[in-house]
Design a protein around this motif. Sequence first.
Motif, PDB file in Angstrom:
ATOM      1  N   GLU A  68       0.889  -0.987  -0.237  1.00 53.91           N
ATOM      2  CA  GLU A  68      -0.099   0.099   0.267  1.00 53.91           C
ATOM      3  C   GLU A  68       1.091   1.393   0.164  1.00 53.91           C
ATOM      4  O   GLU A  68       0.480   2.304  -0.298  1.00 53.91           O
ATOM      5  N   LEU A  69       2.685   1.438   0.062  1.00 53.05           N
ATOM      6  CA  LEU A  69       3.547   2.491   0.702  1.00 53.05           C
ATOM      7  C   LEU A  69       3.645   2.217  -1.000  1.00 53.05           C
ATOM      8  O   LEU A  69       4.227   1.680  -1.811  1.00 53.05           O
ATOM      9  N   GLU A  70       3.071   3.842  -1.197  1.00 55.70           N
ATOM     10  CA  GLU A  70       3.756   4.646  -2.624  1.00 55.70           C
ATOM     11  C   GLU A  70       4.498   5.491  -2.079  1.00 55.70           C
ATOM     12  O   GLU A  70       4.134   6.329  -1.462  1.00 55.70           O
ATOM     13  N   PHE A  71       5.843   5.548  -3.381  1.00 56.08           N
ATOM     14  CA  PHE A  71       6.429   6.657  -3.577  1.00 56.08           C
ATOM     15  C   PHE A  71       6.226   7.352  -5.162  1.00 56.08           C
ATOM     16  O   PHE A  71       6.567   7.021  -6.463  1.00 56.08           O
ATOM     17  N   PRO A  72       6.873   9.022  -5.080  1.00 58.11           N
ATOM     18  CA  PRO A  72       5.950   9.390  -5.894  1.00 58.11           C
ATOM     19  C   PRO A  72       6.694   9.228  -6.641  1.00 58.11           C
ATOM     20  O   PRO A  72       8.432   9.136  -6.377  1.00 58.11           O
ATOM     21  N   HIS A  73       6.879   9.466  -7.989  1.00 53.42           N
ATOM     22  CA  HIS A  73       8.096   9.972  -9.286  1.00 53.42           C
ATOM     23  C   HIS A  73       9.281  11.164  -8.302  1.00 53.42           C
ATOM     24  O   HIS A  73       8.867  12.016  -8.483  1.00 53.42           O
ATOM     25  N   GLY A  74      10.027  10.519  -9.375  1.00 54.70           N
ATOM     26  CA  GLY A  74      11.544  11.342  -8.027  1.00 54.70           C
ATOM     27  C   GLY A  74      12.277  11.025  -6.536  1.00 54.70           C
ATOM     28  O   GLY A  74      13.032  11.233  -6.127  1.00 54.70           O
ATOM     29  N   SER A  75      10.873  10.153  -6.403  1.00 55.79           N
ATOM     30  CA  SER A  75      11.649  10.256  -4.906  1.00 55.79           C
ATOM     31  C   SER A  75      12.814   9.199  -4.364  1.00 55.79           C
ATOM     32  O   SER A  75      13.346   8.220  -5.262  1.00 55.79           O
ATOM     33  N   GLU A  76      13.613   9.445  -3.505  1.00 52.73           N
ATOM     34  CA  GLU A  76      15.132   9.239  -3.125  1.00 52.73           C
ATOM     35  C   GLU A  76      15.076   8.095  -1.536  1.00 52.73           C
ATOM     36  O   GLU A  76      14.638   8.904  -0.376  1.00 52.73           O
ATOM     37  N   LEU A  77      15.371   6.575  -1.900  1.00 59.07           N
ATOM     38  CA  LEU A  77      15.602   5.927  -0.860  1.00 59.07           C
ATOM     39  C   LEU A  77      17.260   5.869  -0.260  1.00 59.07           C
ATOM     40  O   LEU A  77      17.633   5.146  -1.388  1.00 59.07           O
ATOM     41  N   SER A  78      17.549   5.906   0.948  1.00 55.93           N
ATOM     42  CA  SER A  78      18.571   5.706   1.245  1.00 55.93           C
ATOM     43  C   SER A  78      18.504   4.369   1.747  1.00 55.93           C
ATOM     44  O   SER A  78      18.185   3.630   2.422  1.00 55.93           O
ATOM     45  N   ALA A  79      19.478   4.016   1.413  1.00 58.82           N
ATOM     46  CA  ALA A  79      19.198   2.327   2.014  1.00 58.82           C
ATOM     47  C   ALA A  79      20.912   2.062   2.891  1.00 58.82           C
ATOM     48  O   ALA A  79      22.110   2.341   2.215  1.00 58.82           O
ATOM     49  N   ARG A  80      20.819   1.374   3.301  1.00 58.94           N
ATOM     50  CA  ARG A  80      22.350   0.628   4.727  1.00 58.94           C
ATOM     51  C   ARG A  80      22.187  -0.677   5.425  1.00 58.94           C
ATOM     52  O   ARG A  80      20.917  -0.584   5.422  1.00 58.94           O
ATOM     53  N   CYS A  81      22.989  -1.055   5.937  1.00 57.55           N
ATOM     54  CA  CYS A  81      23.057  -1.987   7.099  1.00 57.55           C
ATOM     55  C   CYS A  81      23.172  -1.569   8.086  1.00 57.55           C
ATOM     56  O   CYS A  81      23.026  -0.723   8.131  1.00 57.55           O
ATOM     57  N   ASP A  82      21.723  -2.259   8.482  1.00 65.56           N
ATOM     58  CA  ASP A  82      21.244  -2.024  10.316  1.00 65.56           C
ATOM     59  C   ASP A  82      22.544  -1.883  11.212  1.00 65.56           C
ATOM     60  O   ASP A  82      22.254  -2.124  12.795  1.00 65.56           O
ATOM     61  N   ARG A  83      23.635  -3.426  10.553  1.00 61.85           N
ATOM     62  CA  ARG A  83      24.550  -2.831  11.454  1.00 61.85           C
ATOM     63  C   ARG A  83      26.256  -2.456  10.536  1.00 61.85           C
ATOM     64  O   ARG A  83      27.004  -3.845  10.184  1.00 61.85           O
ATOM     65  N   PRO A  84      26.547  -1.297  10.129  1.00 57.86           N
ATOM     66  CA  PRO A  84      27.460  -0.742   9.094  1.00 57.86           C
ATOM     67  C   PRO A  84      29.151  -1.689   9.418  1.00 57.86           C
ATOM     68  O   PRO A  84      29.493  -0.991  10.505  1.00 57.86           O
ATOM     69  N   GLY A  85      29.529  -2.372   8.536  1.00 58.64           N
ATOM     70  CA  GLY A  85      30.904  -2.832   9.057  1.00 58.64           C
ATOM     71  C   GLY A  85      30.817  -4.281   9.536  1.00 58.64           C
ATOM     72  O   GLY A  85      31.667  -4.964   8.905  1.00 58.64           O
ATOM     73  N   LYS A  86      29.313  -4.679  10.345  1.00 58.46           N
ATOM     74  CA  LYS A  86      29.052  -6.230  10.454  1.00 58.46           C
ATOM     75  C   LYS A  86      28.796  -6.368   9.602  1.00 58.46           C
ATOM     76  O   LYS A  86      28.209  -8.130   9.701  1.00 58.46           O
ATOM     77  N   PHE A  87      28.193  -5.960   8.476  1.00 52.30           N
ATOM     78  CA  PHE A  87      27.448  -6.524   7.254  1.00 52.30           C
ATOM     79  C   PHE A  87      28.163  -5.466   6.170  1.00 52.30           C
ATOM     80  O   PHE A  87      28.811  -4.285   6.357  1.00 52.30           O
ATOM     81  N   LYS A  88      28.168  -6.414   4.723  1.00 49.93           N
ATOM     82  CA  LYS A  88      29.108  -5.675   3.678  1.00 49.93           C
ATOM     83  C   LYS A  88      27.235  -4.663   2.763  1.00 49.93           C
ATOM     84  O   LYS A  88      26.794  -5.827   2.209  1.00 49.93           O
ATOM     85  N   LEU A  89      27.591  -3.923   2.590  1.00 50.32           N
ATOM     86  CA  LEU A  89      26.346  -3.499   1.722  1.00 50.32           C
ATOM     87  C   LEU A  89      26.568  -4.077   0.491  1.00 50.32           C
ATOM     88  O   LEU A  89      27.979  -3.745  -0.597  1.00 50.32           O
ATOM     89  N   LEU A  90      26.232  -4.523  -0.715  1.00 50.85           N
ATOM     90  CA  LEU A  90      25.965  -4.857  -1.452  1.00 50.85           C
ATOM     91  C   LEU A  90      24.657  -3.709  -2.988  1.00 50.85           C
ATOM     92  O   LEU A  90      24.026  -4.237  -2.317  1.00 50.85           O
ATOM     93  N   GLY A  91      24.934  -3.251  -3.736  1.00 47.07           N
ATOM     94  CA  GLY A  91      24.422  -2.537  -4.826  1.00 47.07           C
ATOM     95  C   GLY A  91      24.444  -1.386  -4.422  1.00 47.07           C
ATOM     96  O   GLY A  91      25.689  -0.706  -4.160  1.00 47.07           O
ATOM     97  N   ASP A  92      23.066  -0.300  -4.617  1.00 47.32           N
ATOM     98  CA  ASP A  92      23.596   1.386  -4.521  1.00 47.32           C
ATOM     99  C   ASP A  92      23.061   1.174  -2.923  1.00 47.32           C
ATOM    100  O   ASP A  92      21.954   1.385  -2.348  1.00 47.32           O
ATOM    101  N   SER A  93      23.116   2.672  -2.529  1.00 41.11           N
ATOM    102  CA  SER A  93      22.579   3.151  -1.286  1.00 41.11           C
ATOM    103  C   SER A  93      22.048   4.024  -1.426  1.00 41.11           C
ATOM    104  O   SER A  93      21.170   4.405  -0.677  1.00 41.11           O
ATOM    105  N   THR A  94      21.149   5.290  -2.698  1.00 38.64           N
ATOM    106  CA  THR A  94      20.682   5.327  -2.979  1.00 38.64           C
ATOM    107  C   THR A  94      19.898   4.460  -4.400  1.00 38.64           C
ATOM    108  O   THR A  94      19.600   4.867  -5.118  1.00 38.64           O
TER     109      THR A  94
END
Length: 407
Positions: A68-94
């Motif tokens: 049900e959650l919609e994000f308008p055109h142009g919206s930006e989401l930021s992504a990170r791991c819940d414990r930076p350093g203890k996990f490694k992020l693969l992909g884009d952070s935005t």
Amino acid sequence: MFMGVVGPYDEKRVCKIKCVSGRWVGPLCSLEHDSSRFQSMFRPCTLQSLGKNTLLTYRGRKITPSPELEFPHGSELSARCDRPGKFKLLGDSTLTCTNAKWTGRFPVCIRTNYYSNYSVDAPPALDWWLAGGKGRVNASGDLILLPGSILHLDCLFPRLHGNPTWTWTSSYRQYPTGWAIQRRARELRYRLSLYYAKPEDTGTFTCTAPSGHDNHLSITVKDVTCPPVVGEEPLQVHGDSVTLGAALTFSCPEGYSLRGTDKITCLPSGEWGSPVPWCQVVHCPVLVAEEPSLQLQSANTSYQGAAVFSCLSGFRLSGRSVLHCTANGTWSEPVPTCHEVLCPAVQAPQHGQVTGAATRRVGEAITFTCTPGFVVRGHALAFCTHDGVWSHPAPQCESRGKGNDLT
């Protein structure tokens, strides 16, 4: 209707916006020149699921995916791991919403050797601690440091399997690296130290294990301050620091309740983590006189306000006639009740009768009479008063000849 420029070649189309179920939809633009067919050119994006250990934020707030959650055109989401350093992020952070599609590589957080007993077959885990200054992880997983901070960044890798390598993108200076000095740490923690951080130290710091696996942490050194907080009266603000990580607490004076959070923290974005709360006057519940004989003459439900009760004629109040609204939003006393006023039962005098003895309500009367040969000495009529007593005591019946016998 309005003229819009759409498509990869900036073609002009007739567009409109449409109200559907109370929401504006659009813009809707014609498919071809002079066409009456319209379609949405900028559709919103949805997010059905989220990888484990991955956190997403939208406009500084954590979100939980749902259909049900919609994000308008142009919206930006930021992504990170819940414990930076203890996990490694693969992909884009935005991630950016572009006409119902997310652009960028969808982020995934993979486990490091921290969760596999420091295996050499997994990316090394990173750990960090501040020996001075302040630092916070932002919504994208970057570590934001205040200038002048002292940071120790540890690459967790078993020393018996070789030495990892630290590299960095900043060309400002070289950073000392080596195994930690402490006895328990020196067999596991390969350390990089950043002393008295400056904005020129901003960059990505990467630890690469002898096996080729790596992990990194992006660091930004900048002076972060949040705007001053001036609450509306009578809100009381406790604390005056507005730098990164600073916290302000709030309270209200007696008779007010705090609406919103009682604590806000200055985020790496330079914004406060929550809106500033406000104080609302305490109100007591609305009172209702449920008994027909009880009257609520006036009621002020605000703090220190009063409610005044009375009873109809012929009834007596049981309880307090005036209640006060207290600071915790409750009335000082229970709502009173009304009891009907009745005069006591009256016995007929000797040699006489009483009429109306079954009626003992306020304002009602009883009469006394004597049997033939006797006369009433006293009042033959009595009324029931508001005090619950008869207006006159019961009379006596005396023999007619008793008062005339002078011998």
